[in-house]
Motif scaffolding. Structure first.
Motif, PDB file in Angstrom:
ATOM      1  N   SER A  63       0.986  -1.551   0.406  1.00 16.33           N
ATOM      2  CA  SER A  63       0.445  -0.037  -0.069  1.00 16.33           C
ATOM      3  C   SER A  63       1.260   1.310   0.123  1.00 16.33           C
ATOM      4  N   TYR A  64       1.945   1.366  -0.090  1.00 20.05           N
ATOM      5  CA  TYR A  64       3.019   1.996   0.098  1.00 20.05           C
ATOM      6  C   TYR A  64       4.056   2.737  -1.053  1.00 20.05           C
ATOM      7  N   GLU A  65       3.565   4.151  -1.538  1.00 23.76           N
ATOM      8  CA  GLU A  65       3.997   4.549  -2.332  1.00 23.76           C
ATOM      9  C   GLU A  65       5.873   4.163  -2.692  1.00 23.76           C
ATOM     10  N   CYS A  66       6.272   3.422  -3.549  1.00 22.96           N
ATOM     11  CA  CYS A  66       7.325   2.919  -3.583  1.00 22.96           C
ATOM     12  C   CYS A  66       7.735   4.377  -4.587  1.00 22.96           C
ATOM     13  N   ASP A  67       7.375   5.096  -6.133  1.00 26.26           N
ATOM     14  CA  ASP A  67       8.549   6.484  -6.365  1.00 26.26           C
ATOM     15  C   ASP A  67       7.642   7.509  -6.017  1.00 26.26           C
ATOM     16  N   VAL A  68       8.000   7.755  -4.726  1.00 25.78           N
ATOM     17  CA  VAL A  68       8.108   9.010  -4.113  1.00 25.78           C
ATOM     18  C   VAL A  68       9.280   9.905  -4.515  1.00 25.78           C
ATOM     19  N   LYS A  69       9.343  10.803  -4.687  1.00 19.91           N
ATOM     20  CA  LYS A  69      10.431  12.214  -5.291  1.00 19.91           C
ATOM     21  C   LYS A  69      11.738  11.531  -3.880  1.00 19.91           C
ATOM     22  N   GLN A  70      12.808  11.508  -4.356  1.00 11.12           N
ATOM     23  CA  GLN A  70      13.673  11.248  -3.011  1.00 11.12           C
ATOM     24  C   GLN A  70      14.432  12.688  -3.158  1.00 11.12           C
TER      25      GLN A  70
END
Length: 230
Positions: free
Chosen positions: A107-114
């Motif tokens: 359920s977590y967003e993996c392609d977030v801005k780092q």
């Protein structure tokens, strides 16, 4: 030789009187056992030159055998059955882990801005200055009105050049693109009036209500949180 030593000791006992802090070592000592059992020398000196035969101690045979210390393997002890598997009755997983409020692994967003960083204004050889996430407009009276609903915005609103959009109209147009496209809405900047930090009383003069250090601290916190919740 032993008789001479014993006579010498008895003569010492007659002439020596024990002091207040002395002990009767002749009564509680192992010196008599040493004289009787320690091999002596017949050559006039005793260090590493004892020539008499050492006393042979009779080995003791009335001792238990090594087997007496071991348990009898023929007698199998009675095994008690565990009341629970592995003798543990507690729950394996806590009740919180079974709750439906906690999202699952996917359920977590993996392609977030780092590597998000707060925007700063730099100058060569000068100090860096924070770029606020929300622009503050200093004006005596807030007369801005939304171009769609024609109402004065409450709280933070959006502005691009001379066009004003309240938060509700901006979110509605961003979702449905009724009057403005999203490419055009991206040019709008979030603004607010200075009523939370200044008191104008209808004039151009201002009275500061909040200390500068507190305002800088709030601006830094707001700029950091805007990276995750725009």
């Amino acid at each position: 030789m032993l008789t001479k030593i014993s006579h010498f000791i008895s003569s010492i006992k007659q002439h020596v009187v024990c002091g207040p802090s002395s002990y009767n070592n002749e009564e509680k000592t192992s010196f008599r056992y040493v004289l009787e059992h320690q091999p002596m020398s017949r050559r006039g000196y005793i260090v590493n030159a004892r020539t008499e035969k050492r006393e042979v101690f009779v080995p003791k045979t009335d001792v238990p055998s090594p087997e007496t210390y071991q348990m009898d393997l023929n007698i199998i002890p009675e095994k008690k059955r565990a009341f629970k598997p592995f003798n543990a009755a507690s729950d394996r997983f806590p009740i919180v882990a079974r709750s439906t409020d906690i999202p699952g692994p996917g359920s977590y967003e993996c392609d977030v801005k780092q590597n998000r960083q707060v925007h700063m204004l730099h100058s060569f050889g000068g100090r860096t200055k924070l770029i606020p996430a929300i622009k503050t407009k200093c004006m005596p009276l807030n007369k801005d009105k939304c171009v769609i609903c024609l109402k004065q915005p409450v709280g933070d609103y959006y502005q691009y050049r001379n066009e004003i959009l309240c938060a509700n109209c901006f979110n509605f147009n961003w979702l449905w693109q009724e009057k403005f496209k999203r490419t055009y809405l991206q040019a709008f900047q979030k603004v607010r009036d200075c009523s939370h930090m200044h008191e104008h009383s209808g004039t151009s003069a201002r009275i500061q209500l909040v200390d500068d250090r507190i305002m800088k601290k709030l601006q830094r916190k707001e700029a950091y949180l805007s990276l995750y919740w725009p």
